[in-house]
Design a protein around this motif. Structure first.
Motif, mmCIF file in Angstrom:
data_model
loop_
_atom_site.group_PDB
_atom_site.id
_atom_site.type_symbol
_atom_site.label_atom_id
_atom_site.label_comp_id
_atom_site.label_asym_id
_atom_site.label_seq_id
_atom_site.Cartn_x
_atom_site.Cartn_y
_atom_site.Cartn_z
ATOM 1 N N ALA A 136 21.896 85.758 21.615
ATOM 2 C CA ALA A 136 21.230 85.071 22.724
ATOM 3 C C ALA A 136 21.943 83.765 23.076
ATOM 4 O O ALA A 136 22.165 83.461 24.254
ATOM 5 N N LYS A 137 22.329 82.999 22.067
ATOM 6 C CA LYS A 137 23.015 81.725 22.318
ATOM 7 C C LYS A 137 24.356 81.964 22.990
ATOM 8 O O LYS A 137 24.729 81.251 23.936
ATOM 9 N N ARG A 138 25.095 82.973 22.548
ATOM 10 C CA ARG A 138 26.391 83.285 23.155
ATOM 11 C C ARG A 138 26.226 83.663 24.620
ATOM 12 O O ARG A 138 27.020 83.242 25.477
ATOM 13 N N PHE A 139 25.179 84.427 24.922
ATOM 14 C CA PHE A 139 24.909 84.792 26.311
ATOM 15 C C PHE A 139 24.595 83.556 27.142
ATOM 16 O O PHE A 139 25.140 83.366 28.232
ATOM 17 N N GLN A 140 23.709 82.701 26.641
ATOM 18 C CA GLN A 140 23.345 81.491 27.376
ATOM 19 C C GLN A 140 24.568 80.632 27.668
ATOM 20 O O GLN A 140 24.733 80.117 28.788
ATOM 21 N N ASP A 141 25.438 80.496 26.688
ATOM 22 C CA ASP A 141 26.613 79.637 26.858
ATOM 23 C C ASP A 141 27.626 80.250 27.828
ATOM 24 O O ASP A 141 28.296 79.526 28.581
ATOM 25 N N SER A 142 27.733 81.568 27.837
ATOM 26 C CA SER A 142 28.677 82.204 28.759
ATOM 27 C C SER A 142 28.238 82.009 30.200
ATOM 28 O O SER A 142 29.066 81.795 31.092
ATOM 29 N N VAL A 143 26.953 82.046 30.440
ATOM 30 C CA VAL A 143 26.443 81.842 31.797
ATOM 31 C C VAL A 143 26.524 80.375 32.190
ATOM 32 O O VAL A 143 26.817 80.034 33.347
ATOM 33 N N ALA A 144 26.274 79.492 31.227
ATOM 34 C CA ALA A 144 26.322 78.054 31.518
ATOM 35 C C ALA A 144 27.704 77.604 31.960
ATOM 36 O O ALA A 144 27.853 76.563 32.608
ATOM 37 N N ALA A 145 28.729 78.381 31.621
ATOM 38 C CA ALA A 145 30.096 78.026 32.011
ATOM 39 C C ALA A 145 30.402 78.363 33.463
ATOM 40 O O ALA A 145 31.440 77.937 33.990
ATOM 41 N N LEU A 146 29.539 79.105 34.132
ATOM 42 C CA LEU A 146 29.790 79.488 35.522
ATOM 43 C C LEU A 146 29.614 78.291 36.450
ATOM 44 O O LEU A 146 28.771 77.416 36.201
ATOM 45 N N PRO A 147 30.357 78.235 37.556
ATOM 46 C CA PRO A 147 30.360 77.044 38.410
ATOM 47 C C PRO A 147 29.221 76.985 39.431
ATOM 48 O O PRO A 147 29.431 76.586 40.585
ATOM 49 N N PHE A 148 28.014 77.354 39.020
ATOM 50 C CA PHE A 148 26.852 77.158 39.885
ATOM 51 C C PHE A 148 26.383 75.720 39.747
ATOM 52 O O PHE A 148 26.571 75.073 38.710
ATOM 53 N N ASP A 149 25.730 75.202 40.792
ATOM 54 C CA ASP A 149 25.242 73.832 40.734
ATOM 55 C C ASP A 149 24.147 73.674 39.683
ATOM 56 O O ASP A 149 24.060 72.642 39.017
ATOM 57 N N PHE A 150 23.305 74.694 39.557
ATOM 58 C CA PHE A 150 22.225 74.669 38.576
ATOM 59 C C PHE A 150 22.127 76.029 37.887
ATOM 60 O O PHE A 150 22.370 77.061 38.517
ATOM 61 N N ILE A 151 21.745 76.013 36.599
ATOM 62 C CA ILE A 151 21.336 77.219 35.907
ATOM 63 C C ILE A 151 19.837 77.087 35.666
ATOM 64 O O ILE A 151 19.378 76.146 35.005
ATOM 65 N N ASP A 152 19.076 77.995 36.221
ATOM 66 C CA ASP A 152 17.616 77.976 36.139
ATOM 67 C C ASP A 152 17.191 78.764 34.896
ATOM 68 O O ASP A 152 17.410 79.973 34.816
ATOM 69 N N LEU A 153 16.580 78.084 33.944
ATOM 70 C CA LEU A 153 16.275 78.674 32.646
ATOM 71 C C LEU A 153 14.862 79.240 32.618
ATOM 72 O O LEU A 153 13.875 78.517 32.447
#
Length: 267
Positions: A136-153
């Protein structure tokens, strides 16, 4: 609608999502067999293949262009809750997830060039404990690296455990908030949205890059920002589909749920 929101002084935003032919959402809050939901998801993604996955992202490009054409200046992609995009971006479900993440990066960069604000919504957990314990942590971190202005959790898969999507129990709310805070602290240079009874966390020492997201408080009272004491009372009436009802109701609106019983000024 976009014009009215803009005239009111806010940024008009739209959320784009997709499922697949034959998708049916459970009418219960907890699914019967979470393992089969994950296995079916893997089979679906494999059947789509690389061309099918690419076509889905191309469709998001086209939908974004339509939204921009209608005046929306914030585009959110819904990659949470077990909808199709959430399956494509998770390497535990899609062995070609990196290709999807690369295509999403290009979409976010293209929209940034057009001066359109962007966000991507994800689920911190699915609700299937055995699955969530691995990666789960690896997935969260991979998405957080994307260049969107916000990641909605957000959290939860619709056909596994909707109690994570719509948290009401104090322990579920506390877990959602603590996980969101941890993600934000791991990525201090990125911006995140805390959702799921976020007002409960307003008094906490939140990281500067974690912003409050409001939903049901505004359903209960469109003037909630000016009247913060009159928000959602958490009576679950708005979860009409899961309650096997035919329309949305809110305890603050009265039993009839008519426009005439909306909070003062909502019309």
């Amino acid at each position: 609608m976009a014009a009215a929101i803009t005239e009111g002084g806010s940024i008009a935003g739209i959320q784009l999502a997709t499922s697949w032919p034959g998708y049916v959402g459970t009418r219960k809050f907890v699914g019967n067999d979470p393992g089969s939901v994950i296995e079916d998801a893997r089979a679906l993604v494999e059947q789509l293949g690389p061309d099918g996955s690419a076509a889905i992202i191309n469709a998001f490009h086209e939908a974004s262009d339509v939204a921009i054409g209608h005046g929306y200046r914030h585009v959110q992609l819904h990659g949470a809750h077990g909808y199709l995009l959430s399956l494509l971006i998770d390497s535990r479900i899609n062995s070609r997830s990196e290709e999807t993440l690369d295509r999403l990066s290009l979409l976010a960069e293209r929209l940034a060039t057009a001066r359109v604000e962007t966000s991507l919504r994800i689920s911190l957990l699915t609700g299937y404990a055995a699955f969530d314990a691995a990666g789960a942590k690896r997935f969260q971190d991979s998405v957080a690296a994307l260049p969107f202005d916000f990641i909605d959790l957000s959290s939860g898969f619709y056909n596994i455990d909707k109690r994570l999507i719509y948290p009401s129990r104090p322990d579920v709310i506390a877990l959602r908030h603590s996980m969101s805070i941890n993600v934000a602290r791991r990525h201090p240079d990125r911006k995140f949205i805390l959702s799921g009874r976020a007002v409960n966390a307003a008094s906490e020492a939140l990281p500067d890059n974690l912003h409050l997201g409001l939903c049901r408080d505004l359903i209960a009272n469109p003037l909630f920002l000016a009247q913060p004491e009159q928000g959602c009372e958490n009576r679950s009436k708005c979860h009409y589909f899961s309650r096997r009802e035919g329309s949305l109701r809110c305890a603050r609106w009265g039993d009839g749920g008519n426009a005439s019983t909306l909070p003062l000024g909502a019309m």
